[in-house]
Design a protein around this motif. Structure first.
Motif, PDB file in Angstrom:
ATOM      1  N   GLU A 338       0.581  -0.901  -0.234  1.00 28.49           N
ATOM      2  CA  GLU A 338       0.303   0.437   0.093  1.00 28.49           C
ATOM      3  C   GLU A 338       1.019   1.152   0.246  1.00 28.49           C
ATOM      4  OE1 GLU A 338      -2.502   0.078   3.408  1.00 28.49           O
ATOM      5  OE2 GLU A 338      -3.748  -1.908   2.119  1.00 28.49           O
ATOM      6  N   VAL A 339       2.188   1.094   0.822  1.00 28.71           N
ATOM      7  CA  VAL A 339       2.239   1.789   0.379  1.00 28.71           C
ATOM      8  C   VAL A 339       3.959   2.595   0.223  1.00 28.71           C
ATOM      9  CG1 VAL A 339       1.490   3.149   2.914  1.00 28.71           C
ATOM     10  CG2 VAL A 339       4.021   1.707   2.442  1.00 28.71           C
ATOM     11  N   ILE A 340       4.968   3.395  -0.406  1.00 28.65           N
ATOM     12  CA  ILE A 340       6.551   2.818  -1.474  1.00 28.65           C
ATOM     13  C   ILE A 340       7.503   2.453   0.408  1.00 28.65           C
ATOM     14  CG2 ILE A 340       7.791   3.750  -2.521  1.00 28.65           C
ATOM     15  CD1 ILE A 340       5.887   5.443  -4.205  1.00 28.65           C
ATOM     16  N   GLY A 341       8.402   1.503   0.212  1.00 28.06           N
ATOM     17  CA  GLY A 341       9.128   1.158   0.772  1.00 28.06           C
ATOM     18  C   GLY A 341      10.806   1.088   0.464  1.00 28.06           C
ATOM     19  N   THR A 342      11.327   0.204   1.209  1.00 26.99           N
ATOM     20  CA  THR A 342      12.571   0.549   1.261  1.00 26.99           C
ATOM     21  C   THR A 342      13.106  -0.901   0.338  1.00 26.99           C
ATOM     22  OG1 THR A 342      13.431  -0.326   2.909  1.00 26.99           O
ATOM     23  CG2 THR A 342      13.885   1.350   2.830  1.00 26.99           C
ATOM     24  N   GLY A 343      12.347  -1.921   0.288  1.00 28.11           N
ATOM     25  CA  GLY A 343      11.864  -2.922  -0.200  1.00 28.11           C
ATOM     26  C   GLY A 343      12.757  -4.260   0.390  1.00 28.11           C
ATOM     27  N   GLN A 344      13.119  -4.478   1.637  1.00 31.27           N
ATOM     28  CA  GLN A 344      14.178  -5.061   1.967  1.00 31.27           C
ATOM     29  C   GLN A 344      13.175  -6.555   2.427  1.00 31.27           C
ATOM     30  OE1 GLN A 344      16.122  -3.685   5.347  1.00 31.27           O
ATOM     31  NE2 GLN A 344      13.783  -2.042   6.448  1.00 31.27           N
ATOM     32  N   ASN A 345      11.804  -5.872   2.570  1.00 30.02           N
ATOM     33  CA  ASN A 345      10.617  -7.033   4.159  1.00 30.02           C
ATOM     34  C   ASN A 345      10.292  -7.952   2.374  1.00 30.02           C
ATOM     35  OD1 ASN A 345      11.088  -5.794   6.612  1.00 30.02           O
ATOM     36  ND2 ASN A 345       9.183  -3.913   5.976  1.00 30.02           N
ATOM     37  N   LYS A 415      23.245  12.676   2.598  1.00 30.66           N
ATOM     38  CA  LYS A 415      24.002  12.996   1.207  1.00 30.66           C
ATOM     39  C   LYS A 415      23.300  11.354   0.442  1.00 30.66           C
ATOM     40  CE  LYS A 415      28.006  13.793  -2.020  1.00 30.66           C
ATOM     41  NZ  LYS A 415      29.774  13.392  -1.950  1.00 30.66           N
ATOM     42  N   ASP A 416      23.017  12.048  -0.939  1.00 30.40           N
ATOM     43  CA  ASP A 416      21.867  11.439  -2.008  1.00 30.40           C
ATOM     44  C   ASP A 416      20.508  11.418  -1.613  1.00 30.40           C
ATOM     45  OD1 ASP A 416      23.853  12.327  -3.969  1.00 30.40           O
ATOM     46  OD2 ASP A 416      24.426  10.356  -3.468  1.00 30.40           O
ATOM     47  N   SER A 417      20.175  11.476  -0.188  1.00 29.10           N
ATOM     48  CA  SER A 417      18.869  10.799   0.312  1.00 29.10           C
ATOM     49  C   SER A 417      17.581  11.897  -0.290  1.00 29.10           C
ATOM     50  CB  SER A 417      19.081  10.653   2.052  1.00 29.10           C
ATOM     51  OG  SER A 417      19.114  12.516   1.856  1.00 29.10           O
ATOM     52  N   THR A 418      16.236  11.848  -0.341  1.00 27.85           N
ATOM     53  CA  THR A 418      15.113  12.157  -1.230  1.00 27.85           C
ATOM     54  C   THR A 418      14.309  12.133   0.447  1.00 27.85           C
ATOM     55  OG1 THR A 418      14.280   9.772  -0.928  1.00 27.85           O
ATOM     56  CG2 THR A 418      15.080  10.772  -3.095  1.00 27.85           C
ATOM     57  N   VAL A 439       8.974  12.166   8.611  1.00 23.73           N
ATOM     58  CA  VAL A 439       9.660  12.277   8.346  1.00 23.73           C
ATOM     59  C   VAL A 439       9.105  13.351   6.867  1.00 23.73           C
ATOM     60  CG1 VAL A 439      10.399  10.617   5.852  1.00 23.73           C
ATOM     61  CG2 VAL A 439      10.251  10.134   8.410  1.00 23.73           C
ATOM     62  N   TRP A 440       9.800  14.220   5.994  1.00 24.56           N
ATOM     63  CA  TRP A 440       9.529  15.082   4.598  1.00 24.56           C
ATOM     64  C   TRP A 440      10.058  14.784   3.528  1.00 24.56           C
ATOM     65  CZ3 TRP A 440      10.710  21.198   6.316  1.00 24.56           C
ATOM     66  CH2 TRP A 440      10.107  21.873   6.861  1.00 24.56           C
ATOM     67  N   PRO A 441       8.755  13.404   2.611  1.00 24.85           N
ATOM     68  CA  PRO A 441       9.801  13.120   1.576  1.00 24.85           C
ATOM     69  C   PRO A 441       9.721  14.529   0.652  1.00 24.85           C
ATOM     70  CG  PRO A 441       7.282  12.565   1.542  1.00 24.85           C
ATOM     71  CD  PRO A 441       7.437  13.209   3.182  1.00 24.85           C
ATOM     72  N   ILE A 459      14.346  25.557   4.024  1.00 21.76           N
ATOM     73  CA  ILE A 459      14.110  25.870   2.742  1.00 21.76           C
ATOM     74  C   ILE A 459      15.024  24.474   2.559  1.00 21.76           C
ATOM     75  CG2 ILE A 459      15.666  27.768   2.534  1.00 21.76           C
ATOM     76  CD1 ILE A 459      14.152  28.269  -0.234  1.00 21.76           C
ATOM     77  N   ILE A 460      14.774  24.098   1.070  1.00 25.69           N
ATOM     78  CA  ILE A 460      15.031  22.662   0.764  1.00 25.69           C
ATOM     79  C   ILE A 460      15.382  22.873  -0.765  1.00 25.69           C
ATOM     80  CG2 ILE A 460      14.869  20.652   0.358  1.00 25.69           C
ATOM     81  CD1 ILE A 460      14.661  20.673   3.846  1.00 25.69           C
ATOM     82  N   GLY A 461      16.852  22.926  -1.299  1.00 24.55           N
ATOM     83  CA  GLY A 461      17.305  22.854  -2.298  1.00 24.55           C
ATOM     84  C   GLY A 461      17.288  20.955  -2.985  1.00 24.55           C
ATOM     85  N   LEU A 462      16.727  21.235  -4.870  1.00 28.48           N
ATOM     86  CA  LEU A 462      16.733  19.489  -4.650  1.00 28.48           C
ATOM     87  C   LEU A 462      17.910  20.054  -6.177  1.00 28.48           C
ATOM     88  CD1 LEU A 462      12.860  19.244  -4.739  1.00 28.48           C
ATOM     89  CD2 LEU A 462      14.455  18.400  -2.502  1.00 28.48           C
ATOM     90  N   VAL A 463      17.878  18.278  -6.554  1.00 23.40           N
ATOM     91  CA  VAL A 463      18.543  18.766  -7.657  1.00 23.40           C
ATOM     92  C   VAL A 463      17.938  18.791  -9.133  1.00 23.40           C
ATOM     93  CG1 VAL A 463      18.150  15.305  -7.968  1.00 23.40           C
ATOM     94  CG2 VAL A 463      20.761  16.611  -9.105  1.00 23.40           C
ATOM     95  N   ASP A 464      17.393  18.802  -9.704  1.00 28.36           N
ATOM     96  CA  ASP A 464      16.043  18.506 -10.564  1.00 28.36           C
ATOM     97  C   ASP A 464      16.087  20.650 -10.595  1.00 28.36           C
ATOM     98  OD1 ASP A 464      14.348  19.206  -8.542  1.00 28.36           O
ATOM     99  OD2 ASP A 464      12.659  18.423  -9.567  1.00 28.36           O
ATOM    100  N   GLY A 465      16.597  21.543  -9.765  1.00 24.68           N
ATOM    101  CA  GLY A 465      16.451  22.978  -9.706  1.00 24.68           C
ATOM    102  C   GLY A 465      15.011  23.479  -9.103  1.00 24.68           C
ATOM    103  N   ASN A 466      14.683  22.615  -8.044  1.00 30.52           N
ATOM    104  CA  ASN A 466      13.434  23.291  -7.154  1.00 30.52           C
ATOM    105  C   ASN A 466      13.950  23.850  -6.133  1.00 30.52           C
ATOM    106  OD1 ASN A 466      11.356  23.088  -9.990  1.00 30.52           O
ATOM    107  ND2 ASN A 466      10.540  21.034  -8.830  1.00 30.52           N
ATOM    108  N   ILE A 467      13.016  24.634  -5.737  1.00 31.70           N
ATOM    109  CA  ILE A 467      12.675  24.837  -3.809  1.00 31.70           C
ATOM    110  C   ILE A 467      11.539  24.503  -2.797  1.00 31.70           C
ATOM    111  CG2 ILE A 467      15.421  26.664  -4.678  1.00 31.70           C
ATOM    112  CD1 ILE A 467      13.144  28.363  -3.997  1.00 31.70           C
ATOM    113  N   VAL A 468      11.457  24.094  -1.978  1.00 26.37           N
ATOM    114  CA  VAL A 468      10.625  23.550  -1.123  1.00 26.37           C
ATOM    115  C   VAL A 468      10.916  24.390  -0.034  1.00 26.37           C
ATOM    116  CG1 VAL A 468       8.986  22.196  -0.576  1.00 26.37           C
ATOM    117  CG2 VAL A 468      10.789  21.324  -1.880  1.00 26.37           C
TER     118      VAL A 468
END
Length: 748
Positions: A338-345, A415-418, A439-441, A459-468
């Protein structure tokens, strides 16, 4: 010879379709073919020379265009330094005290504290083999400063500066025999020194983790006051003896020439020479090393709040099997989807995954040599964190008014986290510290982040050039803005809201939000200003500096100027130090470095602004000697110095120093009492207008009542004139039509 021409004969040109095509080899079409072609190898030599001439011409033309463009540029004024601090030759870092009174300098033997106004030395803390590369200052009490430093070997220390003396509070990672050496790559404290975040690294096992410590700030302030009182009691009798000796020396006669006078002068010269060897060109103001008075003093120790380790990488999760012992426990741990997880279960065991890998290697044995090889050494992950005050998103601490200015949450992203994970600092005993409270995804990888001074905005800066942009105090999201299509966000800064015109809303009568600017710097060198209004954010960012093509023009450091909110300090990778107008992006002035020196490491410069924006300090080193230089110097250890630039004397910055700005907080907290008072004041102010409106309303009642009566009379007349329809009862079998009903109305 006679020529006979026929009369009345019209000339008809040949059809265009019948004209033969021109021969490509015809020498008439190409003038170069009038000459015979050169034989080999002269033909190849001619082509090479022709191409060489064209390439040289292109280079000459490009250089000429660059020279013309460079001549058309408007050069900003360049200002020279007025003072050079030679005793700071081996300066590695520097920072401002926060209130503009002192400058803390980290050098190769410890810490030096100087007066920000006069540049005179106040005190010194020395220790062998300590070359500081990072230092930050925090005000924890009036005239008490907390210093956080890291040296080149990865050791971090906490110092306190109070009463013109430095005190060593804590050595965070002191190496002990029989244990692994731990280095500290990052150490950052909260604004008022309540909490400390330390990033530890183990070079041997390549492990990394984050530790959050609670600092005993109040205990340190009390202990420092007691130590200063004891030192003051010890110095009082020494001061009295010194005064008595000075009085006796004035009464005695001058020493005779050639005997005692020469001895005293020689002794004083020896003492001055010894002091100049340690710190050359030291100011004449007398000082005393802090090590002599603070040795052996013990302070309260920080307490560990929790410890965080980096989350497992996706590559590690792919090769991890299910470790359950039974099928029932395996099915219990499987995700429902039902949700998006890490895939380890999952239900695959480690043996099944290894078997599938062996089968794949056997089937594609001839192609494995072309497959990319996995790196056996894992990269050490970097971590970023911010200490946040209480907010409505995590309401822990809001019930106590004293906790409004104390951090209650720490935001962490690797680093390299979403996603950004929030951990509460007010955890109850026995609670799992590794589990985040919120958690903020995000839709892309995080590249940068920033928090306002009150920690109400993040404020959060993303790799695709967006800021939140998030408003933590209200618990809402201000907006998502797209900045660039071809570059990621590298640096984010909150600008002072006093430089932005505030939006006035008609209702409610009290302030709810503050309008301000955000400074965004992309990796390609482009700089933007984003308006953060009361109703949200501006859709189109303002471009202050376009994309930079040359690598030397890219910004290596951008920071605001304390005390001057209209200005920012920028350092380029080519070594230019500039002061810019933050709203227009215009270069106001540049710092001129002597021709014999250059900026040390322009990609990571040592520069700071002190004295509330009035003085700039810049570390420079001597240029490497060339072969034509007659003087021989040691190029391996170039001599350096710190240049002092008085910004308040520059003509281009005079208007900014004379401009007065009222301080405006980014977060607006309007209590219930203030809201009620504002609403009551508005109601009282509108009392006179309300009486006029009531009188107008009573005057309009007669017309409205008459209109209502007219509508009623008109409705009654229409009801009387309406025709009355009669309904008759008809049997079903009397009606011959097959679609009739048992009760059918018959209209006249």
């Amino acid at each position: 010879m006679p020529v006979y021409i026929r009369k009345n004969v019209n000339f008809t040109p040949p059809s265009l379709d019948r004209i033969p095509l021109e021969d490509e080899d015809d020498y008439i079409t190409d003038p170069d073919q009038l000459k015979d072609p050169l034989p080999q190898p002269y033909r190849m030599i001619d082509k090479v020379l022709g191409q060489l001439v064209e390439d040289v011409w292109d280079i000459v033309e490009s250089r000429e265009n660059e020279r013309l463009e460079e001549g058309r540029k408007v050069r900003p004024p360049r200002h020279e330094n007025t003072k050079s601090l030679e005793y700071l030759r081996k300066c590695g870092c520097m920072t401002d005290s926060g209130d503009g009174l002192y400058m803390f300098i980290g050098h190769s033997k410890g810490i030096i504290v100087i007066d920000a106004n006069t540049q005179e030395k106040v005190t010194l803390w020395e220790e062998d083999r300590v070359d500081l590369q990072y230092i930050r200052a925090h005000i924890i009490a009036p005239n008490v400063y907390l210093l956080v430093s890291i040296d080149d070997m990865g050791f971090s220390r906490l110092h306190a500066f109070s009463g013109d003396k430095l005190y060593l509070l804590k050595h965070l990672n002191e190496h002990q025999e029989g244990t692994d050496k731990m280095i500290i790559s990052k150490c950052k404290a909260s604004k008022e020194g309540d909490y400390l975040g330390v990033v530890f690294e183990n070079p041997e096992s390549r492990d990394i983790w984050l530790e959050i410590h609670k600092l005993p700030r109040e205990s340190w302030v009390t202990e420092l006051d007691n130590i200063k009182a004891k030192l003051q009691k010890k110095e009082e009798p020494k001061q009295e003896v010194k005064e008595v000796k000075e009085e006796e020396s004035t009464e005695t006669a001058e020493p005779a020439e050639g005997t005692d006078g020469e001895k005293s002068e020689s002794q004083s010269q020896i003492q001055q020479s010894q002091l100049s060897q340690t710190l050359p060109n030291l100011p004449t103001k007398s000082f005393k090393r802090s090590n002599e008075d603070t040795a052996g003093v013990k302070f309260s120790q920080p307490s560990l709040v929790f410890k965080l380790k980096p989350p497992p990488q996706v590559s590690a999760l792919e090769s991890r099997g299910n470790l359950s012992s039974s099928v029932y426990s395996t099915c219990q741990k499987v995700d429902s989807g039902e949700v998006i997880g890490t895939g380890q279960n999952h239900v695959l065991s480690t043996t099944q995954i290894e078997l599938r890998k062996e089968v794949f290697d056997h089937l594609h044995e001839n192609l494995l040599e072309y497959a990319p090889k996995d790196d056996t050494v894992d990269k050490i992950q970097d971590v970023n964190f911010h200490f946040l005050n209480a907010g409505k998103m995590i309401p822990l601490g809001l019930e106590n008014p004293a906790n409004l200015t104390i951090p209650t949450t720490v935001a962490v992203w690797w680093k390299d986290s979403t996603h950004v994970m929030h951990y509460s600092l007010l955890k109850t005993p026995g609670k799992d510290e590794t589990k985040p409270d919120m958690v903020w995804p995000f839709t892309a990888k995080i590249t940068s982040s920033a928090v306002s001074d009150e920690t109400s905005l993040m404020i959060i800066g993303l790799v695709d050039g967006n800021i939140v942009l998030w408003d933590r105090y209200l618990g809402i999201q201000r907006g998502v803005i797209h900045i660039s299509d071809n570059s990621c966000i590298e640096t984010l800064l909150f600008l002072d809201p006093s430089i932005c015109p505030q939006e006035m809303t008609e209702y409610p009568p009290y302030s709810t939000r503050t309008t301000s600017y955000l400074l965004v710097l992309c990796r390609n060198g482009a700089m933007y200003a984003v308006l953060m209004g009361a109703g949200g954010t501006q859709a189109e960012p303002i471009c202050l500096s376009p994309q930079i093509e040359e690598s030397g023009e890219i910004f290596s450091k951008v920071e605001t100027v304390r005390g001057l909110p209209d200005l920012i300090l920028t350092v380029l990778q080519n070594g230019n130090v500039q002061i810019r107008d933050v709203l227009q992006g215009k270069v106001l002035c540049e710092m001129k470095v002597p021709d014999t020196h250059e900026i040390m490491s322009p990609w990571d410069p040592v520069v700071a602004i002190g004295n509330t924006g009035q003085t700039l300090y810049l570390r420079v080193i001597e240029r490497e000697p060339t072969e034509t230089d007659e003087t021989t110097t040691d190029a391996s250890t170039p001599q350096g110095t710190v240049l002092v630039y008085p910004l308040n004397t520059f003509n281009t910055l005079e208007t900014f120093f004379n401009r007065k700005r009222d301080s405006i907080p980014l977060s607006v907290h309007t209590t219930v009492d203030k809201r009620v008072d504002a609403l009551m004041k508005e109601r009282i102010a509108m009392q006179a207008f309300r009486k006029d409106r009531m009188q107008e309303r009573w005057n309009c009642f007669k017309e409205e009542i008459w209109t209502i009566l007219q509508y009623k009379e008109q409705a009654a007349r229409k009801a009387e004139e309406r025709e009355v329809y009669e309904f008759q009862r008809v049997r079903v079998f009397d009606v011959k039509s097959p679609g009739s009903l048992g009760w059918t109305p018959l209209f006249k």
